[in-house]
Design a protein around this motif. Structure first.
Motif, short mmCIF file in Angstrom:
data_model
loop_
_atom_site.label_atom_id
_atom_site.label_comp_id
_atom_site.label_asym_id
_atom_site.label_seq_id
_atom_site.Cartn_x
_atom_site.Cartn_y
_atom_site.Cartn_z
N GLN A 195 0.82 -1.21 0.00
CA GLN A 195 0.00 0.00 0.00
C GLN A 195 0.86 1.27 0.00
O GLN A 195 0.38 2.35 -0.35
N LEU A 196 2.11 1.14 0.40
CA LEU A 196 3.02 2.29 0.43
C LEU A 196 4.07 2.22 -0.69
O LEU A 196 5.09 2.89 -0.64
N LYS A 197 3.79 1.40 -1.71
CA LYS A 197 4.76 1.20 -2.79
C LYS A 197 5.16 2.51 -3.45
O LYS A 197 6.33 2.72 -3.79
N THR A 198 4.21 3.40 -3.64
CA THR A 198 4.52 4.66 -4.33
C THR A 198 5.43 5.56 -3.50
O THR A 198 6.04 6.50 -4.03
N ALA A 199 5.54 5.28 -2.20
CA ALA A 199 6.44 6.07 -1.35
C ALA A 199 7.90 5.68 -1.55
O ALA A 199 8.79 6.39 -1.08
N GLN A 200 8.15 4.56 -2.23
CA GLN A 200 9.51 4.10 -2.53
C GLN A 200 10.39 4.06 -1.27
O GLN A 200 11.41 4.74 -1.16
N LEU A 201 10.01 3.22 -0.35
CA LEU A 201 10.68 3.15 0.94
C LEU A 201 11.91 2.25 0.95
O LEU A 201 12.67 2.27 1.93
N VAL B 9 2.68 2.49 15.79
CA VAL B 9 3.84 3.35 15.58
C VAL B 9 5.07 2.47 15.39
O VAL B 9 5.20 1.42 16.04
N GLY B 10 5.95 2.86 14.48
CA GLY B 10 7.15 2.08 14.25
C GLY B 10 7.89 2.52 13.01
O GLY B 10 7.62 3.59 12.46
N TYR B 11 8.80 1.66 12.54
CA TYR B 11 9.75 2.08 11.53
C TYR B 11 9.95 1.05 10.42
O TYR B 11 9.76 -0.14 10.62
N PHE B 12 10.35 1.58 9.28
CA PHE B 12 10.84 0.77 8.17
C PHE B 12 12.32 1.07 8.00
O PHE B 12 12.74 2.24 7.99
N ALA B 13 13.13 0.00 7.86
CA ALA B 13 14.57 0.16 7.65
C ALA B 13 14.99 -0.60 6.41
O ALA B 13 14.49 -1.70 6.14
N PRO B 14 15.94 -0.07 5.63
CA PRO B 14 16.44 -0.76 4.44
C PRO B 14 17.15 -2.06 4.80
O PRO B 14 17.70 -2.20 5.89
N GLN B 15 17.16 -2.98 3.85
CA GLN B 15 17.76 -4.29 4.07
C GLN B 15 19.23 -4.20 4.45
O GLN B 15 19.73 -4.99 5.25
N ILE B 16 19.93 -3.22 3.91
CA ILE B 16 21.37 -3.09 4.16
C ILE B 16 21.68 -2.79 5.62
O ILE B 16 22.79 -2.99 6.10
N PHE B 17 20.68 -2.32 6.38
CA PHE B 17 20.89 -1.99 7.79
C PHE B 17 20.43 -3.11 8.72
O PHE B 17 20.31 -2.90 9.93
#
Length: 237
Positions: free
Chosen positions: A98-104, A155-163
């Motif tokens: 659902q947040l694909k367009t946000a390019q997270l 509430v929370g976070y998304f982090a990139p795979q590299i981290f």
């Protein structure tokens, strides 16, 4: 500039370093919104509007008012939304879609939204005492709780795979009900009537407990670290 501040690392918890190394007062200087855990991996912490709540492993929710309360690991930011959420209903499994367009995929982001949840499934880490066990062994024996037709805030976070290692790649989100009676680390949910915000960060600050001798002397077995993190986090999408 929008900054995400993290004290401690998930790898540190995997390395059996669960002692509290930052106070609530110190953490509040870095943000008014976030998640974490207390000294000895004691439950799940949710921070909203500067107020700190703890979900205990017996299911009880506490309002933490002592500024000297210690945490080994926490992520916080000052709530300054980048955009409104583009959906009114969501499940944990389709949150990223659902947040694909946000390019997270290559950035750190925070999500905070309120909704009416037809289903909420959480787990809560039980308090540990020295000598601390591995995070993976704790994860295998964590109480889980479920609620139906409950209103509250995610509430929370998304982090990139590299981290993955310093933190948990993907989504790491907690829940707190409106009546402050139900909370925890989210494993699954389904929500309707959602309103909330997404915040994108251009700065990630990693704060380390350099004055703690146990942390400085820690040795970490990197074999299986990522698999261990994924198993201990559970349910992330």
């Amino acid at each position: 500039m929008s900054r995400l501040y993290q004290h401690g690392t998930l790898a540190m918890l995997m390395g059996k370093q669960m002692q509290g190394t930052i106070t609530v007062a110190e953490l509040r200087q870095q943000g008014d919104t976030g998640i974490g855990t207390l000294d000895g991996l004691d439950g799940e912490v949710i921070i909203l509007a500067g107020e700190v709540y703890q979900a205990q492993s017996d299911g009880q929710v506490n309002h933490i008012t002592d500024p000297d309360t210690l945490l080994p690991f926490a992520s916080v930011h000052f709530d300054a939304p980048t955009q409104k959420l583009p959906f009114s209903s969501v499940t944990f499994s389709n949150l990223s879609a659902q947040l694909k367009t946000a390019q997270l995929q290559q950035v750190f982001a925070a999500i905070k939204f309120h909704g009416d949840f037809s289903h909420m499934h959480v787990r809560i880490a039980p308090k540990q005492v020295p000598p601390y066990p591995s995070l993976l062994s704790v994860a295998e024996n964590q109480p889980e709780f479920e609620a139906e037709n409950i209103s509250g805030t995610v509430v929370g976070y998304f982090a990139p795979q590299i981290f993955n290692g310093p933190t948990a790649a993907g989504w790491h989100v907690h829940f707190l009900s409106d009546d402050r009676q139900f909370a925890g680390h989210i494993l699954d949910f389904s929500a309707e009537q959602v309103t909330g915000d997404l915040q994108i960060f251009d700065e990630f600050v990693q704060h380390l407990p350099i004055d703690n001798p146990d942390f400085r002397q820690m040795t970490l077995d990197f074999d299986g670290l990522i698999a261990g993190i994924e198993a201990s986090e559970g349910g992330r999408k």
